[in-house]
Design a protein around this motif. Structure first.
Motif, PDB file in Angstrom:
ATOM      1  N   SER A  25       0.940  -0.988   0.017  1.00 24.73           N
ATOM      2  CA  SER A  25      -0.111  -0.095   0.141  1.00 24.73           C
ATOM      3  C   SER A  25       0.988   1.248   0.052  1.00 24.73           C
ATOM      4  O   SER A  25       0.388   2.345  -0.243  1.00 24.73           O
ATOM      5  N   GLU A  26       2.208   1.107   0.261  1.00 20.63           N
ATOM      6  CA  GLU A  26       3.148   2.245   0.111  1.00 20.63           C
ATOM      7  C   GLU A  26       4.206   1.453  -0.371  1.00 20.63           C
ATOM      8  O   GLU A  26       4.498   0.264  -0.379  1.00 20.63           O
ATOM      9  N   ASN A  27       5.492   2.610  -0.548  1.00 19.33           N
ATOM     10  CA  ASN A  27       6.600   2.106  -1.351  1.00 19.33           C
ATOM     11  C   ASN A  27       7.525   1.341   0.013  1.00 19.33           C
ATOM     12  O   ASN A  27       8.774   1.857   0.080  1.00 19.33           O
ATOM     13  N   ILE A  28       7.159   0.557   0.427  1.00 18.08           N
ATOM     14  CA  ILE A  28       8.051  -0.142   1.742  1.00 18.08           C
ATOM     15  C   ILE A  28       9.030  -0.735   1.227  1.00 18.08           C
ATOM     16  O   ILE A  28       9.970  -0.797   1.991  1.00 18.08           O
ATOM     17  N   PHE A  29       9.182  -1.378   0.035  1.00 18.72           N
ATOM     18  CA  PHE A  29      10.298  -2.306  -0.374  1.00 18.72           C
ATOM     19  C   PHE A  29      11.618  -1.309  -0.828  1.00 18.72           C
ATOM     20  O   PHE A  29      12.530  -1.874  -0.894  1.00 18.72           O
ATOM     21  N   SER A  30      11.461  -0.023  -0.964  1.00 16.30           N
ATOM     22  CA  SER A  30      12.448   0.757  -1.128  1.00 16.30           C
ATOM     23  C   SER A  30      12.994   1.186   0.075  1.00 16.30           C
ATOM     24  O   SER A  30      14.430   1.602  -0.061  1.00 16.30           O
ATOM     25  N   THR A  31      12.587   0.799   1.302  1.00 16.64           N
ATOM     26  CA  THR A  31      13.318   0.969   2.439  1.00 16.64           C
ATOM     27  C   THR A  31      13.464  -0.455   3.472  1.00 16.64           C
ATOM     28  O   THR A  31      14.235  -0.081   4.451  1.00 16.64           O
ATOM     29  N   HIS A  32      12.847  -1.432   3.108  1.00 18.07           N
ATOM     30  CA  HIS A  32      13.079  -2.346   3.684  1.00 18.07           C
ATOM     31  C   HIS A  32      13.178  -3.673   2.941  1.00 18.07           C
ATOM     32  O   HIS A  32      12.881  -3.701   1.825  1.00 18.07           O
ATOM     33  N   THR A  33      13.807  -4.646   3.366  1.00 16.77           N
ATOM     34  CA  THR A  33      13.912  -6.108   2.641  1.00 16.77           C
ATOM     35  C   THR A  33      12.495  -6.605   2.487  1.00 16.77           C
ATOM     36  O   THR A  33      11.684  -6.736   3.536  1.00 16.77           O
ATOM     37  N   ALA A  34      12.457  -7.179   1.387  1.00 14.87           N
ATOM     38  CA  ALA A  34      11.250  -7.982   1.100  1.00 14.87           C
ATOM     39  C   ALA A  34      11.707  -9.562   1.037  1.00 14.87           C
ATOM     40  O   ALA A  34      12.530  -9.965   0.810  1.00 14.87           O
ATOM     41  N   GLN A  35      10.588 -10.119   1.560  1.00 13.59           N
ATOM     42  CA  GLN A  35      10.813 -11.693   1.786  1.00 13.59           C
ATOM     43  C   GLN A  35       9.426 -12.512   1.241  1.00 13.59           C
ATOM     44  O   GLN A  35       8.313 -11.930   1.458  1.00 13.59           O
ATOM     45  N   TRP A  36       9.907 -13.634   0.610  1.00 15.99           N
ATOM     46  CA  TRP A  36       8.592 -14.493   0.338  1.00 15.99           C
ATOM     47  C   TRP A  36       8.861 -15.949   1.438  1.00 15.99           C
ATOM     48  O   TRP A  36      10.006 -16.286   1.357  1.00 15.99           O
ATOM     49  N   TYR A  37       7.745 -16.023   1.783  1.00 18.39           N
ATOM     50  CA  TYR A  37       7.556 -17.258   2.825  1.00 18.39           C
ATOM     51  C   TYR A  37       6.750 -18.305   2.197  1.00 18.39           C
ATOM     52  O   TYR A  37       5.772 -17.983   1.253  1.00 18.39           O
ATOM     53  N   ARG A  38       6.672 -19.550   2.376  1.00 15.77           N
ATOM     54  CA  ARG A  38       5.920 -20.545   2.164  1.00 15.77           C
ATOM     55  C   ARG A  38       5.261 -21.372   3.208  1.00 15.77           C
ATOM     56  O   ARG A  38       6.331 -21.860   4.156  1.00 15.77           O
ATOM     57  N   TYR A  94       3.524 -16.445   1.112  1.00 15.17           N
ATOM     58  CA  TYR A  94       3.307 -15.048   1.583  1.00 15.17           C
ATOM     59  C   TYR A  94       4.438 -14.157   1.614  1.00 15.17           C
ATOM     60  O   TYR A  94       5.706 -14.531   1.623  1.00 15.17           O
ATOM     61  N   CYS A  95       3.847 -12.999   1.270  1.00 19.57           N
ATOM     62  CA  CYS A  95       5.022 -11.742   1.279  1.00 19.57           C
ATOM     63  C   CYS A  95       5.182 -11.068   2.395  1.00 19.57           C
ATOM     64  O   CYS A  95       3.999 -11.492   3.460  1.00 19.57           O
ATOM     65  N   ALA A  96       6.403 -10.750   2.966  1.00 18.54           N
ATOM     66  CA  ALA A  96       6.397 -10.154   4.007  1.00 18.54           C
ATOM     67  C   ALA A  96       7.604  -8.867   3.902  1.00 18.54           C
ATOM     68  O   ALA A  96       8.303  -9.008   3.052  1.00 18.54           O
ATOM     69  N   VAL A  97       7.441  -8.103   4.909  1.00 24.41           N
ATOM     70  CA  VAL A  97       8.544  -6.795   5.029  1.00 24.41           C
ATOM     71  C   VAL A  97       9.392  -7.154   6.103  1.00 24.41           C
ATOM     72  O   VAL A  97       8.668  -7.546   7.363  1.00 24.41           O
ATOM     73  N   LEU A  98      10.583  -7.158   6.154  1.00 19.39           N
ATOM     74  CA  LEU A  98      11.473  -7.389   7.233  1.00 19.39           C
ATOM     75  C   LEU A  98      12.235  -6.222   7.697  1.00 19.39           C
ATOM     76  O   LEU A  98      12.828  -5.321   6.905  1.00 19.39           O
ATOM     77  N   ARG A  99      12.381  -5.789   8.955  1.00 23.22           N
ATOM     78  CA  ARG A  99      13.118  -4.969   9.642  1.00 23.22           C
ATOM     79  C   ARG A  99      14.345  -5.563  10.059  1.00 23.22           C
ATOM     80  O   ARG A  99      14.284  -6.686  10.654  1.00 23.22           O
TER      81      ARG A  99
END
Length: 118
Positions: A25-38, A94-99
């Motif tokens: 919903s916002e440009n979060i992946f420009s500042t945080h790591t993106a991950q895919w889980y299953r 699943y998509c996730a945002v990692l700090r």
């Protein structure tokens, strides 16, 4: 609160391909790591792939060479290209945002089902 929405899952035969997308919903992946889980039925959720803000990528050994993670320039979408799919790839993805520090998953998507038939 950032919302993550996965899409692109479905039913595919073994050897086939799917491309998953995760829209934020916002440009979060420009500042945080993106991950895919299953997560497969009866199994723990496991990390599949990661991409950091420098476009460094990492993959689980069981998908390396078959899956490719990427993010768009704006940082609002992450994709997972899945080739050479196997029945054991069947899971909810699943998509996730990692700090990264301290390490914590900040946001999860609701997941998209991938089913690979033999």
């Amino acid at each position: 609160q950032v919302r993550l929405v996965e899409s692109g899952g479905g039913l595919v035969q073994a050897g086939g391909s799917l491309r998953l997308s995760c829209a934020a919903s916002e440009n979060i992946f420009s500042t945080h790591t993106a991950q895919w889980y299953r997560q497969a039925p009866g199994q723990q959720r496991e990390l599949v792939a990661s991409i950091n803000t420098a476009d460094g990528t990492g993959y689980a050994s069981f998908v390396k060479g078959r899956f490719t993670i990427a993010r768009d320039y704006a940082g609002s979408t992450v994709s997972l290209q899945m080739n050479g799919l196997k029945p054991e790839d069947t899971a909810v993805y699943y998509c996730a945002v990692l700090r990264e520090w301290p390490e914590q998953i900040l946001y999860w998507g609701r997941g998209t089902q991938v089913t690979v038939s033999s």
